[in-house]
Design a protein around this motif. Structure first.
Motif, PDB file in Angstrom:
ATOM      1  N   GLY A   9       0.815  -1.196   0.000  1.00  0.00           N
ATOM      2  CA  GLY A   9       0.000   0.000   0.000  1.00  0.00           C
ATOM      3  C   GLY A   9       0.856   1.257   0.000  1.00  0.00           C
ATOM      4  O   GLY A   9       2.074   1.202   0.138  1.00  0.00           O
ATOM      5  N   TRP A  36     -10.081 -10.038  -1.589  1.00  0.00           N
ATOM      6  CA  TRP A  36      -9.629  -8.707  -1.156  1.00  0.00           C
ATOM      7  C   TRP A  36     -10.871  -7.884  -0.826  1.00  0.00           C
ATOM      8  O   TRP A  36     -11.838  -7.865  -1.605  1.00  0.00           O
ATOM      9  CB  TRP A  36      -8.819  -8.016  -2.237  1.00  0.00           C
ATOM     10  CG  TRP A  36      -7.433  -8.552  -2.420  1.00  0.00           C
ATOM     11  CD1 TRP A  36      -7.040  -9.509  -3.309  1.00  0.00           C
ATOM     12  CD2 TRP A  36      -6.258  -8.144  -1.714  1.00  0.00           C
ATOM     13  NE1 TRP A  36      -5.685  -9.739  -3.193  1.00  0.00           N
ATOM     14  CE2 TRP A  36      -5.180  -8.905  -2.220  1.00  0.00           C
ATOM     15  CE3 TRP A  36      -5.995  -7.215  -0.711  1.00  0.00           C
ATOM     16  CZ2 TRP A  36      -3.877  -8.778  -1.757  1.00  0.00           C
ATOM     17  CZ3 TRP A  36      -4.698  -7.082  -0.246  1.00  0.00           C
ATOM     18  CH2 TRP A  36      -3.649  -7.855  -0.765  1.00  0.00           C
ATOM     19  N   ARG A  38     -12.014  -3.958   1.121  1.00  0.00           N
ATOM     20  CA  ARG A  38     -11.502  -2.647   1.520  1.00  0.00           C
ATOM     21  C   ARG A  38     -12.505  -1.957   2.425  1.00  0.00           C
ATOM     22  O   ARG A  38     -13.708  -2.220   2.373  1.00  0.00           O
ATOM     23  CB  ARG A  38     -11.189  -1.789   0.290  1.00  0.00           C
ATOM     24  CG  ARG A  38     -12.400  -1.402  -0.556  1.00  0.00           C
ATOM     25  CD  ARG A  38     -11.944  -0.709  -1.828  1.00  0.00           C
ATOM     26  NE  ARG A  38     -13.070  -0.289  -2.663  1.00  0.00           N
ATOM     27  CZ  ARG A  38     -12.934   0.229  -3.877  1.00  0.00           C
ATOM     28  NH1 ARG A  38     -11.733   0.407  -4.413  1.00  0.00           N
ATOM     29  NH2 ARG A  38     -14.019   0.594  -4.561  1.00  0.00           N
ATOM     30  N   GLN A  39     -11.954  -1.070   3.237  1.00  0.00           N
ATOM     31  CA  GLN A  39     -12.810  -0.324   4.158  1.00  0.00           C
ATOM     32  C   GLN A  39     -12.314   1.108   4.246  1.00  0.00           C
ATOM     33  O   GLN A  39     -11.170   1.351   4.650  1.00  0.00           O
ATOM     34  CB  GLN A  39     -12.818  -0.979   5.546  1.00  0.00           C
ATOM     35  CG  GLN A  39     -13.838  -0.383   6.482  1.00  0.00           C
ATOM     36  CD  GLN A  39     -14.078  -1.263   7.695  1.00  0.00           C
ATOM     37  OE1 GLN A  39     -13.289  -2.141   8.024  1.00  0.00           O
ATOM     38  NE2 GLN A  39     -15.209  -1.040   8.363  1.00  0.00           N
ATOM     39  N   ARG A  45     -17.018  -2.620   5.472  1.00  0.00           N
ATOM     40  CA  ARG A  45     -16.046  -3.349   4.676  1.00  0.00           C
ATOM     41  C   ARG A  45     -16.709  -3.802   3.373  1.00  0.00           C
ATOM     42  O   ARG A  45     -17.810  -4.346   3.383  1.00  0.00           O
ATOM     43  CB  ARG A  45     -15.505  -4.538   5.466  1.00  0.00           C
ATOM     44  CG  ARG A  45     -14.273  -5.154   4.876  1.00  0.00           C
ATOM     45  CD  ARG A  45     -13.565  -6.033   5.886  1.00  0.00           C
ATOM     46  NE  ARG A  45     -13.040  -5.247   7.020  1.00  0.00           N
ATOM     47  CZ  ARG A  45     -12.200  -5.723   7.916  1.00  0.00           C
ATOM     48  NH1 ARG A  45     -11.772  -6.982   7.825  1.00  0.00           N
ATOM     49  NH2 ARG A  45     -11.790  -4.982   8.912  1.00  0.00           N
ATOM     50  N   VAL A  48     -14.070  -6.519  -2.856  1.00  0.00           N
ATOM     51  CA  VAL A  48     -13.390  -5.994  -4.034  1.00  0.00           C
ATOM     52  C   VAL A  48     -13.248  -7.074  -5.107  1.00  0.00           C
ATOM     53  O   VAL A  48     -13.660  -6.887  -6.250  1.00  0.00           O
ATOM     54  CB  VAL A  48     -11.990  -5.447  -3.667  1.00  0.00           C
ATOM     55  CG1 VAL A  48     -11.242  -4.985  -4.910  1.00  0.00           C
ATOM     56  CG2 VAL A  48     -12.102  -4.313  -2.651  1.00  0.00           C
ATOM     57  N   ASP A  90     -10.969   4.993  -4.395  1.00  0.00           N
ATOM     58  CA  ASP A  90     -10.345   3.722  -4.043  1.00  0.00           C
ATOM     59  C   ASP A  90      -9.598   3.803  -2.713  1.00  0.00           C
ATOM     60  O   ASP A  90      -9.109   2.777  -2.219  1.00  0.00           O
ATOM     61  CB  ASP A  90      -9.366   3.284  -5.137  1.00  0.00           C
ATOM     62  CG  ASP A  90     -10.037   2.966  -6.451  1.00  0.00           C
ATOM     63  OD1 ASP A  90      -9.484   3.348  -7.498  1.00  0.00           O
ATOM     64  OD2 ASP A  90     -11.116   2.333  -6.431  1.00  0.00           O
ATOM     65  N   ALA A  92      -8.718   3.499   0.880  1.00  0.00           N
ATOM     66  CA  ALA A  92      -9.256   2.620   1.915  1.00  0.00           C
ATOM     67  C   ALA A  92      -8.112   1.789   2.486  1.00  0.00           C
ATOM     68  O   ALA A  92      -7.000   1.785   1.944  1.00  0.00           O
ATOM     69  CB  ALA A  92     -10.318   1.697   1.344  1.00  0.00           C
ATOM     70  N   TYR A  94      -6.989  -1.906   2.679  1.00  0.00           N
ATOM     71  CA  TYR A  94      -7.249  -3.108   1.898  1.00  0.00           C
ATOM     72  C   TYR A  94      -6.829  -4.342   2.699  1.00  0.00           C
ATOM     73  O   TYR A  94      -5.707  -4.391   3.231  1.00  0.00           O
ATOM     74  CB  TYR A  94      -6.494  -3.053   0.568  1.00  0.00           C
ATOM     75  CG  TYR A  94      -7.167  -2.147  -0.432  1.00  0.00           C
ATOM     76  CD1 TYR A  94      -7.146  -0.762  -0.274  1.00  0.00           C
ATOM     77  CD2 TYR A  94      -7.850  -2.662  -1.528  1.00  0.00           C
ATOM     78  CE1 TYR A  94      -7.780   0.068  -1.183  1.00  0.00           C
ATOM     79  CE2 TYR A  94      -8.485  -1.844  -2.448  1.00  0.00           C
ATOM     80  CZ  TYR A  94      -8.451  -0.476  -2.261  1.00  0.00           C
ATOM     81  OH  TYR A  94      -9.087   0.350  -3.155  1.00  0.00           O
ATOM     82  N   TYR A  95      -7.740  -5.303   2.749  1.00  0.00           N
ATOM     83  CA  TYR A  95      -7.527  -6.520   3.504  1.00  0.00           C
ATOM     84  C   TYR A  95      -7.578  -7.724   2.573  1.00  0.00           C
ATOM     85  O   TYR A  95      -8.446  -7.792   1.689  1.00  0.00           O
ATOM     86  CB  TYR A  95      -8.615  -6.709   4.549  1.00  0.00           C
ATOM     87  CG  TYR A  95      -8.711  -5.618   5.572  1.00  0.00           C
ATOM     88  CD1 TYR A  95      -9.506  -4.499   5.357  1.00  0.00           C
ATOM     89  CD2 TYR A  95      -8.025  -5.715   6.791  1.00  0.00           C
ATOM     90  CE1 TYR A  95      -9.608  -3.499   6.305  1.00  0.00           C
ATOM     91  CE2 TYR A  95      -8.126  -4.724   7.746  1.00  0.00           C
ATOM     92  CZ  TYR A  95      -8.920  -3.620   7.501  1.00  0.00           C
ATOM     93  OH  TYR A  95      -9.012  -2.633   8.440  1.00  0.00           O
ATOM     94  N   GLY A 115      -4.365  -5.634   7.082  1.00  0.00           N
ATOM     95  CA  GLY A 115      -4.681  -4.559   6.152  1.00  0.00           C
ATOM     96  C   GLY A 115      -3.482  -3.700   5.778  1.00  0.00           C
ATOM     97  O   GLY A 115      -2.488  -3.621   6.497  1.00  0.00           O
ATOM     98  N   GLN A 117      -2.839   0.298   3.963  1.00  0.00           N
ATOM     99  CA  GLN A 117      -3.519   1.545   3.579  1.00  0.00           C
ATOM    100  C   GLN A 117      -3.182   1.922   2.140  1.00  0.00           C
ATOM    101  O   GLN A 117      -2.005   1.951   1.752  1.00  0.00           O
ATOM    102  CB  GLN A 117      -3.096   2.675   4.514  1.00  0.00           C
ATOM    103  CG  GLN A 117      -3.670   4.031   4.148  1.00  0.00           C
ATOM    104  CD  GLN A 117      -5.154   4.135   4.419  1.00  0.00           C
ATOM    105  OE1 GLN A 117      -5.636   3.736   5.483  1.00  0.00           O
ATOM    106  NE2 GLN A 117      -5.910   4.678   3.456  1.00  0.00           N
TER     107      GLN A 117
END
Length: 122
Positions: A9, A36, A38-39, A45, A48, A90, A92, A94-95, A115, A117
């Motif tokens: 990220g 994947w 994202r939040q 959440r 994706v 976009d 967020a 990302y997990y 996650g 960023q």
């Protein structure tokens, strides 16, 4: 102990690209579909993309279709998310997550990373 560790990220400008990685350990990687999510701040959440256990099937949210690409290498226990043409929306955390199959519902995923960023400036 299962671990999913995201990386890649950062802060980019609109239109730029990023490639996120998800390194897995402690689980039989090829037995899990990888998703994947994202939040963004103040939001739920959001799904994706997901890739099936063998990589033969992928499922994308409409908001990222044509811009994001998921891939995996089961020999490396790693999944990637290539993000192109990034937009400010976009932005967020990302997990990555592992599940028995691909689902858009985050509750169906057994394991989660902490996650990474992604911030996209306009």
């Amino acid at each position: 102990q299962v671990q999913l560790v995201e990386s890649g990220g950062g802060l980019v400008q609109a239109g730029d690209s990023l490639r996120l990685s998800c390194a897995a350990s402690g689980l039989r990687f090829n037995s899990y579909s990888m998703g994947w999510f994202r939040q963004a701040p103040g939001k739920e959440r959001e799904f994706v993309v997901c890739i099936s256990r063998t990589g033969s099937n992928t499922y994308y949210a409409d908001s990222v279709k044509g811009r994001f690409t998921i891939s995996r290498d089961n020999s490396k226990n790693t999944a990637w998310l290539q993000m192109n043409s990034l937009k400010p929306e976009d932005t967020a955390v990302y997990y990555c997550a592992a599940s028995s199959s691909c689902y858009s519902d985050p509750l169906r995923y057994n394991y989660w990373g902490h996650g990474t960023q992604v911030t996209v400036s306009s």
